[in-house]
Write a protein that holds these residues in place. Sequence first.
Motif, short mmCIF file in Angstrom:
data_model
loop_
_atom_site.label_atom_id
_atom_site.label_comp_id
_atom_site.label_asym_id
_atom_site.label_seq_id
_atom_site.Cartn_x
_atom_site.Cartn_y
_atom_site.Cartn_z
N CYS A 1 0.83 -1.21 0.00
CA CYS A 1 0.00 0.00 0.00
C CYS A 1 0.85 1.25 0.00
CB CYS A 1 -0.93 0.00 1.22
SG CYS A 1 -2.23 -1.23 1.11
N SER A 2 1.84 1.27 0.86
CA SER A 2 2.67 2.47 0.97
C SER A 2 3.36 2.78 -0.36
CB SER A 2 3.72 2.25 2.07
OG SER A 2 4.58 3.35 2.15
N LEU A 3 3.86 1.74 -1.01
CA LEU A 3 4.57 1.94 -2.27
C LEU A 3 3.64 2.45 -3.37
CD1 LEU A 3 6.77 -1.25 -2.16
CD2 LEU A 3 7.65 1.08 -2.33
N ALA B 1 10.58 5.42 -1.87
CA ALA B 1 10.68 5.96 -0.51
C ALA B 1 9.61 5.37 0.41
CB ALA B 1 10.59 7.48 -0.54
N GLY B 2 8.45 5.07 -0.16
CA GLY B 2 7.38 4.49 0.64
C GLY B 2 7.74 3.15 1.25
N GLY C 1 -3.06 3.80 6.96
CA GLY C 1 -1.86 4.38 7.57
C GLY C 1 -0.68 4.27 6.61
N SER C 2 -0.57 3.13 5.93
CA SER C 2 0.51 2.93 4.97
C SER C 2 0.39 3.90 3.80
CB SER C 2 0.49 1.49 4.45
OG SER C 2 0.52 0.59 5.52
N PHE D 1 2.26 8.49 0.79
CA PHE D 1 1.88 9.80 0.26
C PHE D 1 2.92 10.85 0.63
CE2 PHE D 1 -0.37 13.80 0.15
CZ PHE D 1 -1.32 13.67 -0.86
N ILE D 2 3.23 10.88 1.90
CA ILE D 2 4.17 11.89 2.40
C ILE D 2 5.57 11.67 1.83
CG2 ILE D 2 5.36 12.68 4.50
CD1 ILE D 2 2.68 12.01 5.99
N CYS D 3 5.99 10.41 1.80
CA CYS D 3 7.38 10.15 1.43
C CYS D 3 7.64 10.40 -0.05
CB CYS D 3 7.77 8.73 1.80
SG CYS D 3 8.02 8.61 3.57
N GLY D 4 6.66 10.17 -0.89
CA GLY D 4 6.85 10.50 -2.31
C GLY D 4 7.11 11.99 -2.47
N ILE D 5 6.42 12.79 -1.68
CA ILE D 5 6.60 14.24 -1.74
C ILE D 5 7.96 14.64 -1.17
CG2 ILE D 5 5.74 16.45 -0.87
CD1 ILE D 5 2.92 15.15 -0.83
#
Lengths: 467, 467, 467
Positions: free
Chosen positions: A264-266, A297-298, A314-315, A320-324
Amino acid sequence: MERPRHQGMARNTYMRWRLPLICLLWEAAMIILFGVFVRFGPEADAHWEEEKHKMNLTSDIENDFYFRYPSFQDVHVMIFVGFGFLMTFLRRYGFGAVGFNFLLAAFGIQWALLMQGWFHSFQNGKILIGVENLINADFCVGSVCVAFGAILGKTSPIQLLVMTLFQVTLFAVNEYILLNLLHVKDAGGSMTIHTFGAYFGLTVTRVLYRPNLEQSKDKQGSVYHSDLFAMIGTLYLWMYWPSFNSAISEHGDAQHRAAINTYCSLAACVLTTMAFSSMLQKKGKLDMVHIQNATLAGGVAVGTSAEMMLTPYGSLIVGFICGIVSTVGYVYLTPVLESRLHIQDTCGIHNLHGMPGLIGGIVGAITAAAATEDVYGKEGFIKAFDFTGSYKTRTPSVQGGFQAAGIVVSLLMAFAGGALVGAILKLPIWGDAADENCFEDDIYWEVPEDEESDAYHMHNPDKPASP
Amino acid sequence: MERPRHQGMARNTYMRWRLPLICLLWEAAMIILFGVFVRFGPEADAHWEEEKHKMNLTSDIENDFYFRYPSFQDVHVMIFVGFGFLMTFLRRYGFGAVGFNFLLAAFGIQWALLMQGWFHSFQNGKILIGVENLINADFCVGSVCVAFGAILGKTSPIQLLVMTLFQVTLFAVNEYILLNLLHVKDAGGSMTIHTFGAYFGLTVTRVLYRPNLEQSKDKQGSVYHSDLFAMIGTLYLWMYWPSFNSAISEHGDAQHRAAINTYCSLAACVLTTMAFSSMLQKKGKLDMVHIQNATLAGGVAVGTSAEMMLTPYGSLIVGFICGIVSTVGYVYLTPVLESRLHIQDTCGIHNLHGMPGLIGGIVGAITAAAATEDVYGKEGFIKAFDFTGSYKTRTPSVQGGFQAAGIVVSLLMAFAGGALVGAILKLPIWGDAADENCFEDDIYWEVPEDEESDAYHMHNPDKPASP
Amino acid sequence: MERPRHQGMARNTYMRWRLPLICLLWEAAMIILFGVFVRFGPEADAHWEEEKHKMNLTSDIENDFYFRYPSFQDVHVMIFVGFGFLMTFLRRYGFGAVGFNFLLAAFGIQWALLMQGWFHSFQNGKILIGVENLINADFCVGSVCVAFGAILGKTSPIQLLVMTLFQVTLFAVNEYILLNLLHVKDAGGSMTIHTFGAYFGLTVTRVLYRPNLEQSKDKQGSVYHSDLFAMIGTLYLWMYWPSFNSAISEHGDAQHRAAINTYCSLAACVLTTMAFSSMLQKKGKLDMVHIQNATLAGGVAVGTSAEMMLTPYGSLIVGFICGIVSTVGYVYLTPVLESRLHIQDTCGIHNLHGMPGLIGGIVGAITAAAATEDVYGKEGFIKAFDFTGSYKTRTPSVQGGFQAAGIVVSLLMAFAGGALVGAILKLPIWGDAADENCFEDDIYWEVPEDEESDAYHMHNPDKPASP
């Protein structure tokens, strides 16, 4: 303070005796140390047939091999193809990227088996290894691959081997402090692998600062095909990252959960990377550097928390944040790091592993501190954080505090270790290239002539055309 | 004795009717033979639901599929991407390398399922197949891919199909002699796959000797990007070799052990390859040919012994030696084989599969001969060497003797089979290229025009620019 | 009826605000919807420890993770590397092929988790996800990747995201009708993924017809290296297709059988593709377009029937036919579709997914209709077709009828959905390129200058040479 180094020292890059000597001696040392210390663990030993009876196991499928081997192979691909090809983006450093990564990782996994073995699998004077040790060795080398990204193109293979020797050692010490002394959770290595690896590498490249590196500026870019080769690395890292973060988690739901969270995070990270890559460029065009790196980064940032109850949304938030953060880092931070702090970070590991690693540590601390028996279930809670034995009474908020301490320890180890190793690598005996020869395979590799015009009317000087 | 062949016979390479005819007829034969003989094995048949009750299995996870499928997929990648891309190093033979490897392997696995099925899985007139048969078919084809390496660039696709037909047949016979008659252990195929495949291929290329091959010398080299494509092949072979050597070992500790031993051997091999690659070159530069090939020799050389109690340090020693032997072979032996023995070995399979395969057979014989109940445990000892039934009384030293006999049998089969098949392939009816057209995709493939200058102002002769 | 579009609207391709806005808003929507709806399924939740006791499971290995995760990873590779690299064959659209595929797939899997979740995994207001959901999300996105192949090089990333949004939605509806209402079997997705995806994409490209596309004809071809990159995609699709078709089959024999059938079908397909590729070309040379695509048709065409008792020789027959149909399609049908029906199908998805998908649906219907308790065994028969509950009395021939109905429904959904989505994408607000700029990365990507002549004497305009 900095001075131009290795002026006219191109001759120094001659590897013929130094490199073979180090490779052969160190490999011989590995053989001796393995001979003295390393043996098969119970599940890989032929005695397992008897062990099974004792442990009352009815099926061979209970062997840890079947729980972890597929993940191990994915991790293995990430280290050798993932990191190796990710770094082939440079137009004339593809051999060095893939080849030196191959060399340092092959040495590193052996040394890591020993170092980690002494700390974690040492019984009756022997290190007993199984598939989990192979994964951990690959993980440890992963942090060296990260650091390699910062100095890519500027160091000799000998320097890389020396760095690997020291970094693996320090990694094992740091890992021991975190996992055993602080009782910290870090299955995907946000702290131990990424934060440590990135800031270690950044410190090393700071110490090795080359003020005249713009002399090889023309070789620091990519070409069309080299960007495609790099995408092979990117995609394998991206696809297999769920295996990375779940590879050494507890059997069952923890592995399952870690894979889902990372997936999910990726996915979220790709969208915000694309968004900011386009937004931060005047013409609105996408930049391959961001797609190749910031999309990952995710995965870094859920390295600590993936096996926890981070939950799919949450992931997504973390990704979302880390891509930015990562894309913004490439556009604004990397140039500043070079011009102001003299940190020349070839692959931008600060954006891909440094900041996301820190975020990952923090997310892990928060997720741990927020854990409740309600969310995990009574048994699941104890199992997830291993609140047994002397940690029986540790509370989630205390665990969160220790997690945070783990970040600080990893950073300190990275800075101190990086400074030490940087100083050693600065000695003028390792055969690194002059500034104008950086990012150029030709220094250490036999490079075939180009394919263009001469492909079909090449002359072989050794063999004159028969009359 | 040798005469220039196919002088001015470029026309002969016309494939339009011969290749389709063979492909269609042979595939039709496969369908008929599969229809007569091949059925699902019990674990892949829908009756398994009932079988499970009879076998008192409580869980679907006991299906062999879950023990072996991940390894099967890794082996599958090695055959198609590993071997295929490893051979793309030639500057203008990438299509042939990947494409012909694809063709021969796709045919070979079908024929191997039949041949190996008749010898090993034949029950009541039917060949019953499961995942282990798929792995074995891939293994068998692996030996054809090895042989292909020797004749790469010099043969037509028809010749390759003919060679595959015969080599798979002979492979199955040889395998039957070794595994069933001699009761030899060879899970990773040092003898059956590598030794047999390599010396078979070398004999074939000897028979097909082309005295004027230097006419296409300009095409025998690599270019920068083709070397990177080849590294994809190398790395997938290297990373997945632990799966190769463990894929058909006994469930449990044997698979686990085989993976660990192979991992160790390969790691050591990389360091000695790098050492000797640099050492044996005047300028001390690394040679991509060695990195692409010799780094894999360690996997070949533990093919027989990986599932035995070789121990991690034993594996390191084997890898250490093979990196050296293989690299030295590339530098000194390959040129001599060509100039003295007229063996033109395009990929240097003698260095990657021949010598390491022999070493692997020998190491296996020694490891078997040295086995003791103390090291393996009473049950483990019997299980490891399958000392049951009529082999109940065989001792380790006798087993070692039979292992050694297996090497000799494999060599004899390779020489005899290679001579026979070489003679068949020498017939002037198969459409192979003239000497000056070897190593050139253009003969058998539609090749797109080059991308350079004309990429943006290409003219389409069919469509004149609209006025 | 058709008019030249976007005359001189190159400026329109400016993505700077539109693309970021869509990416960020949609990802934010994903986070909110995941937050409201998505939770871990029981096997990924920390409560599993307790769940295990209730379900009387004695081992962690019974977690679905261990049955499906290796297959999931193979499918994941197919979606991102397989489809991504398969489309890199265009000489100047490699970034777009890999990069846009990455973008749409990363978005699509999130939206698919939601859409499929609402239809299939919705319990008490929550979507409970596990590894099987991840596979299904990848499958769903696979159908978008298929459709992408038809419009490759002619659409903006925004159009691709819009198409993904709609196509995933329609996919989930179609899948629900087939699997739940018609109770159809389609584990490998011949109907739901390939037939639906292909005819959806073909309808979209028909609506987006560009009459002046020959203006970019020079960029519609491949170059030597781009064909090799595409072969990476081909081979990964080919090798991992057995995992694709078996990934969500029932545990045990069904997964095992599906892998074997697919393996066989694909092998046969390679031979007939090679045969017809050579036969249909005047010079008898092989065409990379066929090898890259038609070799995969065998995997598509057993997508429905692979988990049934198709038998190995049945699979060979299907593969045999599909290699021919697909190759003939590339040679004769694709040009006609473009000239007569104005269907511009960049990758020829009609030949790779359209016709083989239809064949796959038909083969599935026949195989189902022909099923007997004798062949499947009493229990196996019920398990294979899930003839339980309200379907207890369904007969094989009725099942065959419903299977056939599933084909028709998929086609209708594809045509209707494609027409709708095509109409939406035709709006002149999405920033697609002018006809002369199609198949050109430069529009949406920062493209590095070429490596040729200027690699070593490139001028950096920002930094004048120091005096």
